[in-house]
Design a protein around this motif. Structure first.
Motif, PDB file in Angstrom:
ATOM      1  N   ILE A  76     -38.376 -43.103 -47.408  1.00 15.16           N
ATOM      2  CA  ILE A  76     -38.764 -44.238 -46.228  1.00 15.16           C
ATOM      3  C   ILE A  76     -38.443 -43.649 -44.696  1.00 15.16           C
ATOM      4  CG2 ILE A  76     -37.928 -46.506 -45.421  1.00 15.16           C
ATOM      5  CD1 ILE A  76     -37.697 -47.271 -48.280  1.00 15.16           C
ATOM      6  N   LEU A  77     -37.314 -43.044 -44.708  1.00 11.05           N
ATOM      7  CA  LEU A  77     -36.823 -42.532 -43.530  1.00 11.05           C
ATOM      8  C   LEU A  77     -37.763 -41.705 -42.790  1.00 11.05           C
ATOM      9  CD1 LEU A  77     -34.318 -42.482 -41.316  1.00 11.05           C
ATOM     10  CD2 LEU A  77     -33.603 -40.607 -42.733  1.00 11.05           C
ATOM     11  N   GLY A  78     -38.289 -40.724 -43.687  1.00  8.57           N
ATOM     12  CA  GLY A  78     -39.441 -39.559 -43.383  1.00  8.57           C
ATOM     13  C   GLY A  78     -40.684 -40.371 -42.902  1.00  8.57           C
ATOM     14  N   ALA A  79     -40.961 -41.564 -43.308  1.00  8.68           N
ATOM     15  CA  ALA A  79     -42.021 -42.089 -43.130  1.00  8.68           C
ATOM     16  C   ALA A  79     -42.112 -43.060 -42.000  1.00  8.68           C
ATOM     17  CB  ALA A  79     -42.558 -43.137 -44.260  1.00  8.68           C
ATOM     18  N   VAL A  80     -40.831 -43.335 -41.565  1.00  9.05           N
ATOM     19  CA  VAL A  80     -40.535 -44.329 -40.628  1.00  9.05           C
ATOM     20  C   VAL A  80     -40.391 -43.327 -39.225  1.00  9.05           C
ATOM     21  CG1 VAL A  80     -38.793 -45.869 -39.283  1.00  9.05           C
ATOM     22  CG2 VAL A  80     -39.858 -46.476 -41.543  1.00  9.05           C
ATOM     23  N   ILE A  81     -39.490 -42.404 -39.351  1.00 10.21           N
ATOM     24  CA  ILE A  81     -39.314 -41.415 -38.205  1.00 10.21           C
ATOM     25  C   ILE A  81     -40.387 -41.171 -37.007  1.00 10.21           C
ATOM     26  CG2 ILE A  81     -38.272 -39.259 -37.196  1.00 10.21           C
ATOM     27  CD1 ILE A  81     -36.044 -39.761 -39.299  1.00 10.21           C
ATOM     28  N   PRO A  82     -41.662 -40.698 -37.588  1.00 14.41           N
ATOM     29  CA  PRO A  82     -42.797 -39.978 -36.778  1.00 14.41           C
ATOM     30  C   PRO A  82     -43.351 -41.526 -35.818  1.00 14.41           C
ATOM     31  CG  PRO A  82     -43.065 -39.118 -38.824  1.00 14.41           C
ATOM     32  CD  PRO A  82     -41.697 -40.278 -38.945  1.00 14.41           C
ATOM     33  N   PHE A  83     -43.031 -42.621 -36.184  1.00 10.74           N
ATOM     34  CA  PHE A  83     -43.583 -43.714 -35.527  1.00 10.74           C
ATOM     35  C   PHE A  83     -42.899 -44.502 -34.667  1.00 10.74           C
ATOM     36  CE2 PHE A  83     -45.714 -43.220 -39.588  1.00 10.74           C
ATOM     37  CZ  PHE A  83     -47.225 -43.038 -39.017  1.00 10.74           C
ATOM     38  N   LEU A  84     -41.497 -43.935 -34.569  1.00 11.52           N
ATOM     39  CA  LEU A  84     -40.052 -44.474 -33.582  1.00 11.52           C
ATOM     40  C   LEU A  84     -40.733 -44.238 -32.108  1.00 11.52           C
ATOM     41  CD1 LEU A  84     -36.891 -43.683 -35.378  1.00 11.52           C
ATOM     42  CD2 LEU A  84     -38.183 -45.524 -35.145  1.00 11.52           C
ATOM     43  N   PRO A  85     -40.363 -44.965 -31.347  1.00 14.72           N
ATOM     44  CA  PRO A  85     -40.850 -44.602 -29.932  1.00 14.72           C
ATOM     45  C   PRO A  85     -40.116 -43.392 -29.268  1.00 14.72           C
ATOM     46  CG  PRO A  85     -39.742 -46.876 -30.101  1.00 14.72           C
ATOM     47  CD  PRO A  85     -39.750 -46.183 -31.374  1.00 14.72           C
ATOM     48  N   ALA A  87     -38.958 -42.462 -26.711  1.00 11.84           N
ATOM     49  CA  ALA A  87     -37.610 -42.944 -26.035  1.00 11.84           C
ATOM     50  C   ALA A  87     -36.411 -43.111 -27.044  1.00 11.84           C
ATOM     51  CB  ALA A  87     -37.728 -44.050 -25.171  1.00 11.84           C
ATOM     52  N   PHE A  88     -36.665 -43.161 -28.354  1.00 12.57           N
ATOM     53  CA  PHE A  88     -35.591 -43.701 -29.473  1.00 12.57           C
ATOM     54  C   PHE A  88     -34.630 -42.546 -29.347  1.00 12.57           C
ATOM     55  CE2 PHE A  88     -33.941 -44.379 -33.331  1.00 12.57           C
ATOM     56  CZ  PHE A  88     -33.792 -45.754 -33.440  1.00 12.57           C
ATOM     57  N   PRO A  89     -33.232 -42.761 -29.206  1.00 14.09           N
ATOM     58  CA  PRO A  89     -32.366 -41.914 -29.231  1.00 14.09           C
ATOM     59  C   PRO A  89     -32.260 -41.163 -30.634  1.00 14.09           C
ATOM     60  CG  PRO A  89     -31.395 -43.709 -29.060  1.00 14.09           C
ATOM     61  CD  PRO A  89     -32.873 -44.132 -28.863  1.00 14.09           C
ATOM     62  N   ASN A  90     -32.185 -39.788 -30.610  1.00 10.60           N
ATOM     63  CA  ASN A  90     -31.943 -39.090 -31.939  1.00 10.60           C
ATOM     64  C   ASN A  90     -30.450 -39.444 -32.770  1.00 10.60           C
ATOM     65  OD1 ASN A  90     -34.184 -37.642 -31.330  1.00 10.60           O
ATOM     66  ND2 ASN A  90     -33.294 -36.098 -30.414  1.00 10.60           N
ATOM     67  N   TYR A  91     -29.339 -39.616 -32.150  1.00 11.07           N
ATOM     68  CA  TYR A  91     -28.264 -39.796 -32.796  1.00 11.07           C
ATOM     69  C   TYR A  91     -27.903 -41.123 -33.737  1.00 11.07           C
ATOM     70  CZ  TYR A  91     -27.012 -42.707 -28.873  1.00 11.07           C
ATOM     71  OH  TYR A  91     -26.819 -43.551 -27.928  1.00 11.07           O
ATOM     72  N   PRO A  92     -28.568 -42.000 -33.587  1.00 12.61           N
ATOM     73  CA  PRO A  92     -28.357 -43.478 -34.383  1.00 12.61           C
ATOM     74  C   PRO A  92     -28.391 -43.128 -35.890  1.00 12.61           C
ATOM     75  CG  PRO A  92     -29.448 -44.215 -32.540  1.00 12.61           C
ATOM     76  CD  PRO A  92     -29.502 -42.773 -32.202  1.00 12.61           C
ATOM     77  N   ILE A  93     -29.727 -42.471 -35.998  1.00 16.87           N
ATOM     78  CA  ILE A  93     -30.249 -42.490 -37.323  1.00 16.87           C
ATOM     79  C   ILE A  93     -29.029 -41.692 -38.524  1.00 16.87           C
ATOM     80  CG2 ILE A  93     -31.839 -41.665 -39.167  1.00 16.87           C
ATOM     81  CD1 ILE A  93     -33.989 -42.607 -37.011  1.00 16.87           C
ATOM     82  N   PRO A  94     -28.799 -40.291 -37.823  1.00 18.84           N
ATOM     83  CA  PRO A  94     -27.514 -39.577 -38.673  1.00 18.84           C
ATOM     84  C   PRO A  94     -26.333 -40.436 -38.928  1.00 18.84           C
ATOM     85  CG  PRO A  94     -28.673 -38.234 -37.239  1.00 18.84           C
ATOM     86  CD  PRO A  94     -29.324 -39.788 -36.814  1.00 18.84           C
ATOM     87  N   ILE A  95     -26.104 -41.049 -37.723  1.00 19.08           N
ATOM     88  CA  ILE A  95     -24.705 -41.726 -37.629  1.00 19.08           C
ATOM     89  C   ILE A  95     -24.748 -42.838 -38.845  1.00 19.08           C
ATOM     90  CG2 ILE A  95     -23.198 -43.349 -36.255  1.00 19.08           C
ATOM     91  CD1 ILE A  95     -23.726 -41.335 -34.074  1.00 19.08           C
ATOM     92  N   LEU A  96     -26.163 -43.507 -38.798  1.00 23.83           N
ATOM     93  CA  LEU A  96     -25.957 -44.808 -39.818  1.00 23.83           C
ATOM     94  C   LEU A  96     -26.179 -44.324 -41.207  1.00 23.83           C
ATOM     95  CD1 LEU A  96     -28.413 -47.082 -37.768  1.00 23.83           C
ATOM     96  CD2 LEU A  96     -26.075 -47.395 -38.125  1.00 23.83           C
ATOM     97  N   TYR A  97     -26.761 -43.302 -41.453  1.00 25.91           N
ATOM     98  CA  TYR A  97     -26.853 -42.924 -42.706  1.00 25.91           C
ATOM     99  C   TYR A  97     -25.521 -42.264 -43.344  1.00 25.91           C
ATOM    100  CZ  TYR A  97     -28.806 -38.230 -41.893  1.00 25.91           C
ATOM    101  OH  TYR A  97     -29.076 -36.931 -41.333  1.00 25.91           O
ATOM    102  N   THR A  98     -24.792 -41.531 -42.253  1.00 31.77           N
ATOM    103  CA  THR A  98     -23.573 -40.828 -42.732  1.00 31.77           C
ATOM    104  C   THR A  98     -22.602 -42.123 -43.045  1.00 31.77           C
ATOM    105  OG1 THR A  98     -24.157 -39.105 -41.314  1.00 31.77           O
ATOM    106  CG2 THR A  98     -21.875 -39.384 -41.910  1.00 31.77           C
ATOM    107  N   MET A  99     -22.610 -42.994 -42.119  1.00 28.03           N
ATOM    108  CA  MET A  99     -21.591 -44.230 -42.513  1.00 28.03           C
ATOM    109  C   MET A  99     -21.960 -44.959 -43.578  1.00 28.03           C
ATOM    110  SD  MET A  99     -21.402 -45.856 -38.467  1.00 28.03           S
ATOM    111  CE  MET A  99     -21.015 -47.406 -39.146  1.00 28.03           C
TER     112      MET A  99
END
Length: 158
Positions: A76-85, A87-99
């Motif tokens: 799902i992450l792989g399917a969603v990431i290409p469609f993010l704006p 300007a979307f910052p890179n760091y929230p996604i790794p922080i969220l799945y790590t948490m």
């Protein structure tokens, strides 16, 4: 003096030194190892750590759920990431799945003091965490590159 006693023989010593019984312990990843490995290696690495811990703890049902959930989350992450704006910052996604992986490890698996006090379980090697993180990162990057290549070849652009 006993005739069978040899004065020049070395004294008998206990061969097993204290603390060497760790070899018999079942290795598990601490929550900190799960957190670090997930952050460095990506969501597939976190899935591997959580799955391995549940298997080591004898919870096969949770291990299966962790494996299926982690693979689905990564897809799902792989399917969603290409469609993010853009300007979307890179760091929230790794922080969220790590948490998320850290929360699962702390909530449903053994905490570091529990592993240290256990006679049955021991800590997994930090070198294994590094190796698994490196392998997981490489696999994740291969999947990302394959997805980007597919999107470019289908759409003519990213």
């Amino acid at each position: 003096m006993d005739s069978q006693e040899n004065l020049f023989e070395a004294p008998k010593a206990q061969l097993e030194m204290e603390g060497t019984s760790d070899e018999a312990k079942v290795p598990v990843y601490s929550p900190n190892q799960v957190t670090t490995g997930t952050f460095l290696g990506g969501p597939l690495t976190g899935t591997y750590f959580l799955h391995a811990n549940f298997k080591a703890l004898g919870n096969d049902d949770a291990a299966r759920k962790a494996l299926i959930g982690g693979v689905l989350f990564t897809a799902i992450l792989g399917a969603v990431i290409p469609f993010l704006p853009k300007a979307f910052p890179n760091y929230p996604i790794p922080i969220l799945y790590t948490m998320g992986a850290q929360w699962l490890a702390k909530s449903y698996q053994m905490k570091k003091p529990d592993i240290a006090a256990s006679t049955r379980f021991g800590f997994e090697s930090n070198w294994k965490v590094v190796l698994a993180s490196l392998i997981g990162f490489i696999v994740f990057m291969i999947l990302v590159i394959a997805e980007v290549y597919t999107l470019i070849s289908v759409n003519g652009r990213l």
